[in-house]
Design a protein around this motif. Structure first.
Motif, mmCIF file in Angstrom:
data_model
loop_
_atom_site.group_PDB
_atom_site.id
_atom_site.type_symbol
_atom_site.label_atom_id
_atom_site.label_comp_id
_atom_site.label_asym_id
_atom_site.label_seq_id
_atom_site.Cartn_x
_atom_site.Cartn_y
_atom_site.Cartn_z
ATOM 1 N N GLY A 297 27.554 45.500 32.174
ATOM 2 C CA GLY A 297 28.459 44.471 32.651
ATOM 3 C C GLY A 297 29.911 44.911 32.552
ATOM 4 N N GLU A 298 30.233 45.645 31.499
ATOM 5 C CA GLU A 298 31.596 46.146 31.338
ATOM 6 C C GLU A 298 31.950 47.111 32.465
ATOM 7 O OE1 GLU A 298 31.207 47.756 27.467
ATOM 8 O OE2 GLU A 298 31.791 45.918 26.430
ATOM 9 N N LYS A 299 30.982 47.949 32.845
ATOM 10 C CA LYS A 299 31.225 48.892 33.945
ATOM 11 C C LYS A 299 31.416 48.137 35.262
ATOM 12 C CE LYS A 299 28.601 52.652 31.790
ATOM 13 N NZ LYS A 299 27.381 53.509 31.876
ATOM 14 N N LEU A 300 30.601 47.083 35.474
ATOM 15 C CA LEU A 300 30.738 46.294 36.692
ATOM 16 C C LEU A 300 32.094 45.592 36.732
ATOM 17 C CD1 LEU A 300 29.546 45.157 39.290
ATOM 18 C CD2 LEU A 300 28.467 43.339 37.942
ATOM 19 N N LEU A 301 32.544 45.108 35.574
ATOM 20 C CA LEU A 301 33.848 44.457 35.508
ATOM 21 C C LEU A 301 34.956 45.437 35.887
ATOM 22 C CD1 LEU A 301 35.782 42.167 34.813
ATOM 23 C CD2 LEU A 301 35.573 42.798 32.400
ATOM 24 N N ASP A 302 34.855 46.661 35.399
ATOM 25 C CA ASP A 302 35.856 47.672 35.756
ATOM 26 C C ASP A 302 35.922 47.862 37.265
ATOM 27 O OD1 ASP A 302 36.481 48.040 33.116
ATOM 28 O OD2 ASP A 302 35.180 49.794 32.849
ATOM 29 N N GLN A 303 34.745 47.905 37.924
ATOM 30 C CA GLN A 303 34.701 48.091 39.366
ATOM 31 C C GLN A 303 35.296 46.879 40.088
ATOM 32 O OE1 GLN A 303 33.572 50.879 41.251
ATOM 33 N NE2 GLN A 303 34.672 49.682 42.779
ATOM 34 N N MET A 304 34.960 45.665 39.586
ATOM 35 C CA MET A 304 35.489 44.442 40.198
ATOM 36 C C MET A 304 37.012 44.389 40.094
ATOM 37 S SD MET A 304 32.808 41.530 38.903
ATOM 38 C CE MET A 304 31.177 41.333 39.647
ATOM 39 N N LEU A 305 37.551 44.802 38.953
ATOM 40 C CA LEU A 305 38.995 44.769 38.765
ATOM 41 C C LEU A 305 39.685 45.796 39.660
ATOM 42 C CD1 LEU A 305 39.213 44.355 34.876
ATOM 43 C CD2 LEU A 305 39.585 42.608 36.627
ATOM 44 N N ALA A 306 39.039 46.954 39.822
ATOM 45 C CA ALA A 306 39.600 47.974 40.715
ATOM 46 C C ALA A 306 39.653 47.454 42.153
ATOM 47 C CB ALA A 306 38.768 49.250 40.630
ATOM 48 N N ASP A 307 38.566 46.753 42.561
ATOM 49 C CA ASP A 307 38.517 46.183 43.919
ATOM 50 C C ASP A 307 39.599 45.110 44.086
ATOM 51 O OD1 ASP A 307 36.414 47.833 44.451
ATOM 52 O OD2 ASP A 307 34.871 46.294 44.197
ATOM 53 N N ALA A 308 39.780 44.290 43.061
ATOM 54 C CA ALA A 308 40.776 43.218 43.141
ATOM 55 C C ALA A 308 42.190 43.791 43.265
ATOM 56 C CB ALA A 308 40.677 42.313 41.912
ATOM 57 N N LEU A 309 42.483 44.847 42.502
ATOM 58 C CA LEU A 309 43.799 45.480 42.568
ATOM 59 C C LEU A 309 44.033 46.129 43.928
ATOM 60 C CD1 LEU A 309 43.852 47.063 38.997
ATOM 61 C CD2 LEU A 309 45.404 45.283 39.832
ATOM 62 N N LEU A 310 42.986 46.792 44.456
ATOM 63 C CA LEU A 310 43.114 47.440 45.758
ATOM 64 C C LEU A 310 43.332 46.420 46.866
ATOM 65 C CD1 LEU A 310 42.994 50.030 47.438
ATOM 66 C CD2 LEU A 310 40.505 49.752 47.553
ATOM 67 N N SER A 311 42.550 45.313 46.805
ATOM 68 C CA SER A 311 42.671 44.261 47.810
ATOM 69 C C SER A 311 44.065 43.628 47.775
ATOM 70 C CB SER A 311 41.602 43.192 47.579
ATOM 71 O OG SER A 311 41.757 42.114 48.468
ATOM 72 N N ALA A 312 44.591 43.415 46.570
ATOM 73 C CA ALA A 312 45.917 42.814 46.434
ATOM 74 C C ALA A 312 46.991 43.735 47.000
ATOM 75 C CB ALA A 312 46.201 42.499 44.968
ATOM 76 N N GLU A 313 46.811 45.021 46.758
ATOM 77 C CA GLU A 313 47.796 45.995 47.265
ATOM 78 C C GLU A 313 47.797 46.030 48.791
ATOM 79 O OE1 GLU A 313 48.702 50.802 47.020
ATOM 80 O OE2 GLU A 313 47.180 49.893 45.743
ATOM 81 N N GLN A 314 46.591 45.988 49.369
ATOM 82 C CA GLN A 314 46.473 46.046 50.826
ATOM 83 C C GLN A 314 46.994 44.775 51.488
ATOM 84 O OE1 GLN A 314 42.296 46.820 51.262
ATOM 85 N NE2 GLN A 314 42.494 49.020 50.927
ATOM 86 N N ASN A 315 46.728 43.624 50.847
ATOM 87 C CA ASN A 315 47.095 42.342 51.456
ATOM 88 C C ASN A 315 48.415 41.777 50.930
ATOM 89 O OD1 ASN A 315 44.622 42.222 52.966
ATOM 90 N ND2 ASN A 315 43.579 41.618 51.066
ATOM 91 N N LYS A 316 49.081 42.554 50.061
ATOM 92 C CA LYS A 316 50.360 42.134 49.500
ATOM 93 C C LYS A 316 50.260 40.775 48.806
ATOM 94 C CE LYS A 316 52.065 45.785 51.481
ATOM 95 N NZ LYS A 316 52.299 47.005 50.663
ATOM 96 N N THR A 317 49.197 40.615 47.967
ATOM 97 C CA THR A 317 48.980 39.362 47.242
ATOM 98 C C THR A 317 48.901 39.639 45.743
ATOM 99 O OG1 THR A 317 46.584 39.587 47.484
ATOM 100 C CG2 THR A 317 47.742 38.293 49.157
ATOM 101 N N VAL A 318 48.789 38.576 44.963
ATOM 102 C CA VAL A 318 48.652 38.712 43.511
ATOM 103 C C VAL A 318 47.200 39.050 43.184
ATOM 104 C CG1 VAL A 318 48.847 37.521 41.300
ATOM 105 C CG2 VAL A 318 50.501 37.064 43.126
#
Length: 998
Positions: A467-488
């Motif tokens: 679960g910790e590994k999955l959380l790391d992946q989810m957080l990476a996706d969230a950061l990437l999505s925010a960067e691409q869409n210029k959101t928080v």
């Protein structure tokens, strides 16, 4: 409060506080129209002591009020000749000073036993009721009696019932009173006494037996229940300002949409009486706690919502042991009572914190562990093992919640330095130590409980790490999505709930880790997911359904069936009732499937794992002139002990009232007897070979085989299976005579008889013994001598759930058939392979090796062919993008299999070089589609991931898939859509790459 003062001539106890409020009006003492039932005698189980006391000297009351004098005596026996001895102030003080949880439980049972109630044991947490998952209320074991489906065995009873409720699990540790495991003390009347007695005794128990100050007690009644209001005020003496009328939601109990229902009345304890009675709210948890609920089951709710009076009015009550302990022990919450606090102290020791001095957050976590460990231990003791379905999922979730809570407290490993160890077993030992007066069987089952806990905790720790590994992946996706869409950056509530529900990842940890990386959590959507789950859990697991229907009427019209099958396989009987499609009829004609109720029968009805007998019913007229023949294919028990014979009319017409000859199929009965006795021998052999802690978890005794489920943590070794078979066949060869006897249940248990988990037993039980080998409580049919079994053979051994194994075996005639069939197949195999029996194994191994070699060669050829095709299509790659030219290839690869398709894609990305994107598809067989996507690092850096790209493409082919950012595979089952899917892949790649690389 003037109405709570006692006359000055009456003695007062407990520091001057009166125990019973008595009105000072001219109507005192109350009228003597209180029903007493003078013939009731106390019903006490062994070990309970009748204590006869009198709170007030007899001289206070004139003779015409002797009834009320008896009502104030704790004995409260129906016999007017009962010895009544005054109690001194000192003896009352001594009694009230014993406020331990065990004492509260014991005194409750003694109180009602001395008033004619039979003390019955707690039923299992696994109920004999398909409508509920776990035992959630004290009344559950009496449900068939309340429905009128089975006759009452006693007029009234009292129990200390172990209960589990998980619908409010999120409140555990946060409030002072919520628990998953709790004990409900109850007194029950089955058409015997009703409101007056229930109310008077509840008050006497609270104020006299437990010594609660009367001015701290409040009462709620249903808004329209004037009768209960009058009893509380006019007869018991509770002042009006301490009685609250409440609506249907709070004070009208229903079992479901239809069924038994009625008003209820509740007793509350006031922690803050100085606030007075003006605007008092009984729902204020800071001030009040409800500790005793009285349900007056007097109506049946019909389909149209109307209420009709029940033929038999019943009483169902529940007093929360943990709540009463909190009140009497004067602690701020249920967790700090002696029922739970020792467990919390053990957890505190492992966490290296002091409960009294730690912060509120850590206290909450310690309370969760204290509560959950009680539930876990008693569930596993009652045979529930962790799994992903049903009640197994309940115990698994509780274990996971306890483990992750321990991690929040900083408990590492076993808490004693072994970082690879488990800490729950150490805390569970304290629960087991406290279990003596709750369930005597827990200590005997301790080895299995601790082993199961250890195994499940260590397994979950691995899941938690995933679960910790999955959380790391989810957080990476969230950061990437925010960067691409210029959101928080924000993690969705759905993802947070997935971590919580599937991986047992606490949202507190998710939030903490996310905040460290600058990512917030959408808690509103997380709360929605949690609420949806809570509603589903509450709807599924927290309702005891009772319905009054035709079956209840049938129980009154048809007596229990007399079973003759132990002594004979044929008997004359009378047809009591016929059911056609569930409806009662007078006669049934040829060709109809029918259910038949007889006054007596030699047919065994399915129970205890043994299936029902087969056979025939012959209806005759005059001198052996047959009027009907019925083939019986099954026999079931219904409504207690009524045998329902299910069969088909083969000839003639069968009528109610006719006499029939009931004949059991002797050959099939013998098969069942053989398999049932063999099952007993199997359990004895398992205990001897793998350990006494193993226990039965289910069984099937059929004509063709037996099946035995047992609790064990690993597959059995081949050598163990051989040893078990040898033991059983040796016992069979010993030709031991079986002994069957009927004895009191307690005597049978003391003699060492094994009870089947989940079975209900009466006071008298049947014991089947194979001397020197096995002794079990059993109502099934058995051979007379072990030699009748002839032989025993295990067919299979496998796991069916976490910690539960299953053995299937054959014995007797089925054993002979099995051996003959195996011999036939072996002879046929020898003939085909042209070898002797002893050479079959080596010959088959050689053939398998040849087959493996051939398959490897074929796979190699397929891969070479795929690579050859790939080299041909490589020149079809086309460039996309202006700033960065990306080579793109999307191709159909005919019937290339999935492995070869993968090799081809890897070859192509190496050939085309970085940056390149390859998507290949093939149809390797009928109704099959294979897809693969391979992206080089430069393409992945543009934010395009193979795993996410291939999924929607595969859906067009009726499938799905995924994988890593650089490589992913998928499948489907609609080859006709593959060309469309590949075209979509081509267009999407061109579109996204043109945008990213231009």
């Amino acid at each position: 409060m003037e109405s709570l003062k006692l006359p000055c001539s009456l003695p007062s106890f407990h520091g001057g506080n009166s125990l019973l409020p008595l009105p000072t009006s001219s109507s005192f003492p109350p009228k003597s129209n209180f029903s007493i039932h003078p013939n009731r005698k106390p019903a006490l189980s062994p070990g309970f002591i009748t204590r006869t006391i009198q709170i007030f000297p007899p001289s206070i009351f004139c003779s015409k009020h002797n009834v009320f004098k008896e009502a104030l005596g704790m004995q409260f026996c129906r016999s007017t000749s009962a010895s009544v001895q005054p109690v001194t102030e000192q003896s009352t003080e001594d009694k009230s000073n014993d406020v331990s949880g065990d004492s509260i439980r014991r005194r409750f049972l003694e109180f009602y036993a001395s008033r004619g109630h039979k003390v019955l044991p707690s039923s299992s947490l696994v109920p004999d009721d398909p409508t509920v998952l776990l035992t959630i209320a004290g009344m559950l074991q009496f449900k068939p009696i309340f429905l009128g489906k089975v006759p009452r065995q006693v007029p009234c009873a009292t129990t200390a019932q172990r209960c589990i409720r998980t619908n409010d699990v999120e409140n555990v540790g946060r409030t002072a009173r919520h628990h998953t495991f709790f004990e409900m003390l109850g007194n029950f009347s089955f058409g015997d006494y009703f409101k007056k007695e229930a109310i008077r005794w509840a008050w006497e128990l609270s104020t006299v037996e437990y010594g609660l100050p009367a001015d701290r007690l409040w009462v709620s009644v249903y808004e329209d229940d004037d009768e209960a209001f009058a009893i509380w005020h006019d007869e018991v003496g509770v002042p009006v300002e301490h009685i609250k009328r409440m609506g249907e939601d709070d004070n009208f109990w229903t079992s479901g949409v239809t069924g038994p229902c009625g008003p209820c009345s509740e007793l509350y304890y006031d922690f803050l009486p100085e606030r007075g009675h003006a605007d008092a709210d009984l729902g204020d948890d800071a001030r009040f706690i409800e500790f005793y609920n009285l349900v007056f089951m007097q109506y049946n709710k019909k389909d149209d919502g109307s209420l009709e009076p029940l033929k038999q009015k019943n009483i169902d009550t529940g007093l929360g042991l943990e709540r009463m302990a909190r009140i009497l022990q004067k602690v701020p919450n249920n967790y700090e009572t002696d029922l739970i606090y020792p467990i919390i102290e053990k957890a505190s020791e492992l966490a290296n914190v002091s409960y009294q001095h730690t912060d509120n957050r850590s206290k909450m976590h310690l309370k969760i562990i204290g509560d959950h460990l009680r539930a876990i231990v008693y569930l596993i003791s009652d045979g529930v093992v962790p799994s992903n379905i049903g009640r197994g999922y309940v115990v698994r979730r509780l274990i996971r919640r306890a483990v992750r809570t321990g991690r929040l407290l900083g408990i590492k490993g076993d808490g004693r330095g072994n970082t690879d160890g488990a800490f729950l077993p150490s805390i569970a030992e304290k629960v087991i130590e406290l279990s003596t007066d709750v369930d005597v069987d827990v200590k005997d089952r301790a080895p299995r409980i601790l082993e199961e806990l250890k195994r499940e905790e260590l397994r979950f720790v691995q899941t938690l790490e995933r679960g910790e590994k999955l959380l790391d992946q989810m957080l990476a996706d969230a950061l990437l999505s925010a960067e691409q869409n210029k959101t928080v950056p924000c993690l969705s509530g759905k993802d947070a709930f997935l971590l919580y529900d599937t991986f047992g990842f606490p949202v507190e940890i998710t939030t903490e880790v996310a905040e460290e990386q600058g990512v917030s959590i959408d808690m509103s959507s997380f709360d929605i997911e949690m609420e949806n789950q809570r509603r589903q859990s509450q709807a599924a697991h927290n309702v005891v359904k009772l319905e009054v229907g035709d079956s209840g009427d049938l129980a009154e019209d048809v007596p229990d069936t007399e079973f003759l099958g132990y002594e004979t396989l044929s008997a004359r009987a009378v047809v009591e009732s016929l059911l056609l499609n569930g409806k009662s009829v007078i006669q049934v004609s040829e060709g109809s499937d029918v259910e038949i109720l007889l006054n007596k029968t030699p047919f065994y009805a399915e129970s205890g794992g043994q299936i029902g007998d087969n056979g025939f019913l012959y209806a005759t007229k005059g001198e052996n002139q047959q009027t009907a023949i019925v083939e019986i294919k099954d026999v079931q028990k219904s409504l207690g002990n009524i045998f329902v014979h299910k069969g088909t009319i083969k000839e003639g017409v069968l009528e109610v009232g006719k006499e029939v000859e009931a004949a059991v199929d002797a050959r099939l009965r013998q098969r069942a007897k053989v398999h049932h006795t063999a099952t007993h021998l199997l359990q004895a052999a398992l205990k001897k070979v793998i350990g006494q802690e193993t226990s039965q978890a289910g069984s099937l005794v059929a004509f063709d085989r037996l099946r035995f489920d047992f609790n064990f943590h690993r597959p059995l070794l081949d050598s163990e299976l051989v040893e078990i078979e040898e033991l059983i066949n040796r016992w069979i060869g010993d030709s031991t005579l079986l002994q069957t006897k009927v004895m009191p249940l307690d005597d049978a248990k003391r003699a060492g008889a094994i009870a089947m988990f989940g079975e209900k037993y009466g006071e008298e039980v049947r014991v089947v013994e194979v001397p020197g080998v096995s002794m079990e409580l059993c109502g099934g049919t058995h051979v007379s001598n072990t030699s009748e079994i002839r032989g025993f053979k295990i067919i299979s051994e496998q796991g069916i759930a976490s910690g539960v194994r299953r053995i299937e075996a054959v014995a007797g005639e089925a054993f002979i058939e099995y051996v003959n069939a195996r011999d036939y197949h072996l002879r046929h195999l020898c003939s085909t392979l042209k070898v002797k029996a002893e050479d079959v194994t080596s010959r088959v191994e050689n053939l398998l090796e040849e087959l493996r070699t051939t398959r490897n060669e074929l796979s190699s050829l397929r891969e070479k062919a795929a690579l050859f095709k790939a080299s041909i299509v490589a020149n079809k790659a086309f460039p996309v993008g202006t700033l960065k030219e990306i080579r793109v290839l999307v191709e159909f690869m005919d019937d290339t299999d999935a492995d070869s398709l993968k090799s081809a894609a890897e070859y192509l990305v190496d050939t085309l070089q970085d940056p390149a994107a390859v998507v290949l598809g093939s149809c390797p067989g009928e109704g099959k589609v294979s897809l693969v996507a391979a992206f080089t690092p430069a393409v992945v850096d543009l934010g395009i991931q193979a795993g996410k790209f291939i999924g929607p493409i595969a859906k067009l082919c009726g499938g799905g898939g995924g994988g890593r950012p650089n490589f992913a595979q998928a499948g489907g089952k609609k080859p006709e859509n593959l060309s469309t899917a590949l075209e979509k892949a081509r267009s999407e790649l061109i579109a996204v790459l043109s945008k990213k690389a231009s």
